[in-house]
Design a protein around this motif. Structure first.
Motif, PDB file in Angstrom:
ATOM      1  N   ALA A 174      47.253 -62.375 -56.378  1.00  0.00           N
ATOM      2  CA  ALA A 174      46.755 -63.751 -56.316  1.00  0.00           C
ATOM      3  C   ALA A 174      45.500 -63.922 -57.142  1.00  0.00           C
ATOM      4  CB  ALA A 174      46.492 -64.132 -54.854  1.00  0.00           C
ATOM      5  N   LYS A 175      44.559 -63.009 -56.979  1.00  0.00           N
ATOM      6  CA  LYS A 175      43.290 -63.136 -57.694  1.00  0.00           C
ATOM      7  C   LYS A 175      43.489 -63.067 -59.195  1.00  0.00           C
ATOM      8  CE  LYS A 175      39.013 -61.307 -59.073  1.00  0.00           C
ATOM      9  NZ  LYS A 175      38.533 -60.239 -59.918  1.00  0.00           N
ATOM     10  N   VAL A 176      44.219 -62.050 -59.662  1.00  0.00           N
ATOM     11  CA  VAL A 176      44.421 -61.872 -61.104  1.00  0.00           C
ATOM     12  C   VAL A 176      45.088 -63.088 -61.705  1.00  0.00           C
ATOM     13  CG1 VAL A 176      45.799 -60.603 -62.805  1.00  0.00           C
ATOM     14  CG2 VAL A 176      44.431 -59.356 -61.127  1.00  0.00           C
ATOM     15  N   THR A 198      41.428 -62.800 -52.286  1.00  0.00           N
ATOM     16  CA  THR A 198      42.246 -63.991 -52.056  1.00  0.00           C
ATOM     17  C   THR A 198      41.379 -65.241 -52.104  1.00  0.00           C
ATOM     18  OG1 THR A 198      43.674 -62.652 -50.637  1.00  0.00           O
ATOM     19  CG2 THR A 198      43.948 -65.029 -50.525  1.00  0.00           C
ATOM     20  N   PHE A 199      40.187 -65.169 -51.501  1.00  0.00           N
ATOM     21  CA  PHE A 199      39.309 -66.332 -51.491  1.00  0.00           C
ATOM     22  C   PHE A 199      38.705 -66.617 -52.870  1.00  0.00           C
ATOM     23  CE2 PHE A 199      38.372 -65.687 -46.693  1.00  0.00           C
ATOM     24  CZ  PHE A 199      39.560 -66.322 -46.379  1.00  0.00           C
ATOM     25  N   CYS A 200      38.694 -65.629 -53.764  1.00  0.00           N
ATOM     26  CA  CYS A 200      38.228 -65.864 -55.134  1.00  0.00           C
ATOM     27  C   CYS A 200      39.051 -66.935 -55.844  1.00  0.00           C
ATOM     28  CB  CYS A 200      38.287 -64.569 -55.952  1.00  0.00           C
ATOM     29  SG  CYS A 200      36.906 -63.441 -55.681  1.00  0.00           S
ATOM     30  N   THR A 201      40.312 -67.103 -55.426  1.00  0.00           N
ATOM     31  CA  THR A 201      41.162 -68.105 -56.075  1.00  0.00           C
ATOM     32  C   THR A 201      40.569 -69.502 -55.946  1.00  0.00           C
ATOM     33  OG1 THR A 201      42.526 -68.402 -54.074  1.00  0.00           O
ATOM     34  CG2 THR A 201      43.230 -66.719 -55.652  1.00  0.00           C
ATOM     35  N   ALA A 202      39.848 -69.749 -54.851  1.00  0.00           N
ATOM     36  CA  ALA A 202      39.232 -71.066 -54.657  1.00  0.00           C
ATOM     37  C   ALA A 202      38.213 -71.371 -55.743  1.00  0.00           C
ATOM     38  CB  ALA A 202      38.567 -71.131 -53.286  1.00  0.00           C
ATOM     39  N   LEU A 203      37.462 -70.352 -56.152  1.00  0.00           N
ATOM     40  CA  LEU A 203      36.428 -70.554 -57.160  1.00  0.00           C
ATOM     41  C   LEU A 203      37.046 -70.970 -58.495  1.00  0.00           C
ATOM     42  CD1 LEU A 203      34.244 -67.396 -56.376  1.00  0.00           C
ATOM     43  CD2 LEU A 203      34.094 -69.683 -55.361  1.00  0.00           C
ATOM     44  N   SER A 204      38.075 -70.247 -58.908  1.00  0.00           N
ATOM     45  CA  SER A 204      38.721 -70.565 -60.181  1.00  0.00           C
ATOM     46  C   SER A 204      39.376 -71.939 -60.148  1.00  0.00           C
ATOM     47  CB  SER A 204      39.763 -69.498 -60.524  1.00  0.00           C
ATOM     48  OG  SER A 204      39.135 -68.278 -60.873  1.00  0.00           O
ATOM     49  N   ASN A 244      34.177 -43.891 -42.893  1.00  0.00           N
ATOM     50  CA  ASN A 244      35.195 -44.944 -42.958  1.00  0.00           C
ATOM     51  C   ASN A 244      34.799 -46.079 -43.903  1.00  0.00           C
ATOM     52  OD1 ASN A 244      37.757 -45.688 -41.937  1.00  0.00           O
ATOM     53  ND2 ASN A 244      36.835 -47.223 -40.598  1.00  0.00           N
ATOM     54  N   GLY A 245      33.720 -45.900 -44.673  1.00  0.00           N
ATOM     55  CA  GLY A 245      33.180 -47.002 -45.464  1.00  0.00           C
ATOM     56  C   GLY A 245      34.082 -47.474 -46.584  1.00  0.00           C
ATOM     57  N   ILE A 246      34.660 -46.540 -47.345  1.00  0.00           N
ATOM     58  CA  ILE A 246      35.533 -46.937 -48.452  1.00  0.00           C
ATOM     59  C   ILE A 246      36.753 -47.681 -47.927  1.00  0.00           C
ATOM     60  CG2 ILE A 246      37.035 -46.074 -50.293  1.00  0.00           C
ATOM     61  CD1 ILE A 246      34.148 -45.900 -51.066  1.00  0.00           C
ATOM     62  N   GLU A 247      37.295 -47.200 -46.830  1.00  0.00           N
ATOM     63  CA  GLU A 247      38.459 -47.871 -46.232  1.00  0.00           C
ATOM     64  C   GLU A 247      38.117 -49.305 -45.849  1.00  0.00           C
ATOM     65  OE1 GLU A 247      41.207 -47.556 -42.192  1.00  0.00           O
ATOM     66  OE2 GLU A 247      40.333 -45.725 -43.040  1.00  0.00           O
ATOM     67  N   LEU A 248      36.978 -49.501 -45.191  1.00  0.00           N
ATOM     68  CA  LEU A 248      36.572 -50.861 -44.815  1.00  0.00           C
ATOM     69  C   LEU A 248      36.303 -51.715 -46.049  1.00  0.00           C
ATOM     70  CD1 LEU A 248      34.241 -50.295 -41.734  1.00  0.00           C
ATOM     71  CD2 LEU A 248      36.327 -51.667 -41.794  1.00  0.00           C
ATOM     72  N   ALA A 249      35.667 -51.122 -47.068  1.00  0.00           N
ATOM     73  CA  ALA A 249      35.385 -51.874 -48.293  1.00  0.00           C
ATOM     74  C   ALA A 249      36.672 -52.363 -48.940  1.00  0.00           C
ATOM     75  CB  ALA A 249      34.598 -51.003 -49.273  1.00  0.00           C
ATOM     76  N   LEU A 250      37.670 -51.496 -49.030  1.00  0.00           N
ATOM     77  CA  LEU A 250      38.933 -51.866 -49.652  1.00  0.00           C
ATOM     78  C   LEU A 250      39.685 -52.908 -48.828  1.00  0.00           C
ATOM     79  CD1 LEU A 250      40.165 -48.365 -50.905  1.00  0.00           C
ATOM     80  CD2 LEU A 250      39.105 -50.201 -52.241  1.00  0.00           C
ATOM     81  N   LYS A 251      39.611 -52.801 -47.523  1.00  0.00           N
ATOM     82  CA  LYS A 251      40.233 -53.820 -46.675  1.00  0.00           C
ATOM     83  C   LYS A 251      39.531 -55.169 -46.842  1.00  0.00           C
ATOM     84  CE  LYS A 251      41.900 -50.748 -42.958  1.00  0.00           C
ATOM     85  NZ  LYS A 251      41.725 -50.394 -41.532  1.00  0.00           N
ATOM     86  N   GLY A 252      38.195 -55.126 -46.919  1.00  0.00           N
ATOM     87  CA  GLY A 252      37.450 -56.368 -47.106  1.00  0.00           C
ATOM     88  C   GLY A 252      37.815 -57.072 -48.397  1.00  0.00           C
ATOM     89  N   PHE A 253      38.007 -56.304 -49.465  1.00  0.00           N
ATOM     90  CA  PHE A 253      38.395 -56.889 -50.751  1.00  0.00           C
ATOM     91  C   PHE A 253      39.718 -57.643 -50.648  1.00  0.00           C
ATOM     92  CE2 PHE A 253      35.854 -53.565 -53.326  1.00  0.00           C
ATOM     93  CZ  PHE A 253      34.780 -54.431 -53.431  1.00  0.00           C
ATOM     94  N   SER A 280      42.205 -73.628 -45.081  1.00  0.00           N
ATOM     95  CA  SER A 280      41.066 -74.549 -44.982  1.00  0.00           C
ATOM     96  C   SER A 280      39.836 -73.952 -45.641  1.00  0.00           C
ATOM     97  CB  SER A 280      40.775 -74.864 -43.512  1.00  0.00           C
ATOM     98  OG  SER A 280      41.889 -75.473 -42.896  1.00  0.00           O
ATOM     99  N   PHE A 281      39.642 -72.648 -45.476  1.00  0.00           N
ATOM    100  CA  PHE A 281      38.480 -71.988 -46.075  1.00  0.00           C
ATOM    101  C   PHE A 281      38.552 -72.060 -47.598  1.00  0.00           C
ATOM    102  CE2 PHE A 281      35.687 -68.561 -47.319  1.00  0.00           C
ATOM    103  CZ  PHE A 281      34.647 -68.670 -46.412  1.00  0.00           C
ATOM    104  N   ILE A 282      39.731 -71.860 -48.160  1.00  0.00           N
ATOM    105  CA  ILE A 282      39.897 -71.952 -49.610  1.00  0.00           C
ATOM    106  C   ILE A 282      39.640 -73.377 -50.085  1.00  0.00           C
ATOM    107  CG2 ILE A 282      41.691 -71.927 -51.407  1.00  0.00           C
ATOM    108  CD1 ILE A 282      42.661 -69.293 -50.245  1.00  0.00           C
ATOM    109  N   ALA A 283      40.048 -74.361 -49.300  1.00  0.00           N
ATOM    110  CA  ALA A 283      39.789 -75.755 -49.670  1.00  0.00           C
ATOM    111  C   ALA A 283      38.287 -76.033 -49.741  1.00  0.00           C
ATOM    112  CB  ALA A 283      40.461 -76.696 -48.670  1.00  0.00           C
TER     113      ALA A 283
END
Length: 582
Positions: free
Chosen positions: A316-318, A240-246, A226-235, A62-65
């Motif tokens: 998915a993004k690529v 995945t949500f970037c696919t909605a934009l394209s 723990n910042g890099i780990e959280l950053a990479l998890k967030g990405f 739904s978020f991607i929609a």
């Protein structure tokens, strides 16, 4: 989709999120403040907070929609609004008090964060960043350094900051902080001027600098280091949500060209009747369908297989970006000079779509960064495994009728399991396809073709697996160009399998065009690849896809396999309402 009808037809110049307004803001390089207010009025921001914290976020599909709905109108608006997504780092790594505080800031005040990760000298190399956060005598972090470029750096009320807390170059040398600017001493930070941009003109893309700036005691999210780990998890979620934009950009680009081709005459015939035009429209449409399948399956995968998203999100993004970017470039040739003009056809919107859409390939780790990361794990992904998902889990991944578990933010991992549920599902999908009999919308000829193409798809996957296992993996300590190319191929094959799974598990209840299978035959023949060549698609299938484009255009439907009505031509926006009303 309620948001679609609340906003009305973007072709109606009187609507706030119309193409005419989009171009006016773009020409004046004006921030779309009124659009931000309108989306808040519709309570869209509630969709960024999990239901468990009082918001409306439940399903990634739904978020991607929602993202597709906004991106088809104005990328500057969706990019300016979607920084709110970065609060999910609090859902992923924050403690309950931090989560409740940030949830209230969004739900009650509609406040925005910005993401301060990158630096001018280091770009995507986050480990090399120089902005530091030292601990002072009082036990508080003090930050010094500059972050640039940052979307909404100046206008945001909150900052999500990645800062170095250890001198060495390793995965534990940064920490993540989330804080309100109002909590800072205004003398200890400043905003950097924004650069001029090719696309997204008017967006607040600038930066922020800190001068021994004291952060609030509760600013750090997660453990120290723990910042890099959280950053990479967030990405893994945001890619995945970037696919909605394209997909949203791709829909409008195809719609504008289809409308032009149906009205414009050249050489005594409609442009829409020229063979090259029809082939281009068919292939561009097919690219959107392949991208949609990859996006929807990834959205469902977030709920079912979060441990696999270290690589799956990059796949998915690529692939979705590559599919839509290449198709849009080919559509520009059909539109001709009007693809370059900032006026005339559809307010000159096509060239804005082309400019704005190109930025998605750079977001959240550029496509080449994603491919390099994927290449690093490709040897594991290409192992022949006998521990694939159970049949019922594969069904949940592809069958759009089946319920999904809540998104488990705590199950994402940095390295990933080295598994890919989509690739591992291929034997079961091929077996399921082989058991089908000609019936209903799918005739014997198409079914025979699909079985042959499924066999070729299996052979292509096996060939890639062998190539990766026996090929030269690294060169001078880096992934070889050949391995990067194998990663690109892997993305395409993964997307083709998504198409097969979506068709097998949904054809019976959607019926019609979706069930007939010609589109799937074309997708499997292309094996999910983004690049297409004129004349290589079966001419009869190409004509069918082209006619489907004109049919969905006339009926005001999203270019989709799913029944997705858009605002009718000329429809006015609604003065009141809420995205979440039934």
């Amino acid at each position: 989709m309620r948001l679609e009808h609340l906003l009305g037809d973007p072709g109606n110049p009187d609507n706030l999120l119309s193409f005419r307004r989009a171009m006016a803001w773009d020409e004046q390089e004006q921030f779309p403040e009124s659009a931000m207010a309108r989306l808040h009025q519709l309570k869209l921001h509630h969709g960024y907070v999990p239901a468990s914290l009082g918001g409306r976020f439940e399903l990634c599909e739904s978020f991607i929609a929602l993202g597709r709905t906004l991106a088809r109108r104005n990328m500057s608006v969706v990019i300016s609004y979607s920084t709110m997504l970065w609060t999910m780092l609090a859902w992923m790594g924050g403690n309950p008090d931090q989560q409740r505080t940030i949830a209230r800031a969004i739900l009650e005040k509609g406040e925005f964060p910005c993401l301060a990760y990158s630096e001018e000298l280091h770009g995507a190399d986050l480990l090399a960043n120089e902005t530091t956060a030292r601990v002072d005598e009082a036990g508080q972090h003090r930050v010094s350094g500059e972050k640039w470029p940052v979307n909404r750096a100046t206008r945001s009320q909150w900052v999500v900051l990645l800062a170095r807390t250890a001198p060495a170059s390793h995965l534990r040398n940064h920490s993540l902080f989330i804080f309100r600017k109002a909590q800072l001493d205004a003398r200890e930070y400043h905003h950097l001027p924004g650069p001029k941009t090719h696309g997204l003109r008017g967006c607040d893309i600038s930066g922020i600098g800190f001068h021994d700036c004291r952060l609030p005691q509760d600013a750090r999210i997660g453990r120290e280091g723990n910042g890099i780990e959280l950053a990479l998890k967030g990405f893994q979620i945001t890619r995945t949500f970037c696919t909605a934009l394209s997909l949203g950009v791709g829909d409008s680009a195809l719609r504008l060209v289809a409308d032009f081709a149906s009205q414009r005459k050249l050489y005594g015939v409609r442009v829409a009747d020229l063979p090259h035009t029809r082939d281009t429209l068919a292939n561009a449409y097919l690219s959107l369908l392949i991208g949609e399948c990859a996006s929807v399956v990834a959205a469902r995968g977030l709920h079912l297989f979060p441990e696999q998203f270290s690589h799956w999100s990059s796949i998915a993004k690529v692939q979705v970006v590559r599919l839509t970017d290449y198709a849009t470039q080919q559509l520009a040739a059909v539109l001709g000079a009007r693809s370059y003009l900032r006026e005339t056809h559809a307010e000159g919107m096509f060239q804005k779509l082309l400019r704005d859409g190109a930025i998605v390939a750079v977001f959240d780790g550029s496509n080449i960064v994603c491919l390099d990361w994927l290449a690093t794990g490709l040897s594991k992904l290409c192992r022949v495994r006998n521990d694939g998902p159970a049949a019922e889990t594969i069904a949940a991944l592809f069958d759009l009728r089946l319920p999904l578990p809540p998104l488990a933010f705590d199950r994402f991992t940095v390295i990933g399991s080295g598994k890919d549920a989509v690739i591992q599902s291929l034997p079961l999908l091929a077996m399921k396809l082989g058991k089908l009999s000609p019936e209903g919308d799918c005739d014997a000829a198409i079914l025979e073709l699909l079985n042959e193409q499924a066999r070729r798809l299996q052979e292509a996957v096996a060939e890639l697996q062998t190539l990766v296992r026996h090929g030269r993996i690294r060169r001078n300590g880096r992934n070889s160009a050949a391995l990067i190319g194998s990663a690109e191929r892997y993305c395409a094959l993964h997307s083709a399998i998504c198409c097969l799974g979506i068709w097998l598990f949904n054809r019976d209840h959607f019926g019609g065009f979706m069930a007939r299978g010609e589109w799937l035959a074309a997708a499997l023949a292309r094996q999910g690849e983004a690049i297409f060549q004129c004349g290589t698609m079966n001419a009869e299938i190409a004509d069918g896809l082209c006619e489907r484009v004109f049919e969905q255009t006339e009926k005001s439907q999203m270019y989709s396999l799913l029944p997705w009505p858009l605002a009718a031509t000329g429809q006015r926006e609604q003065d009141s309402g809420c995205v979440w009303d039934k």
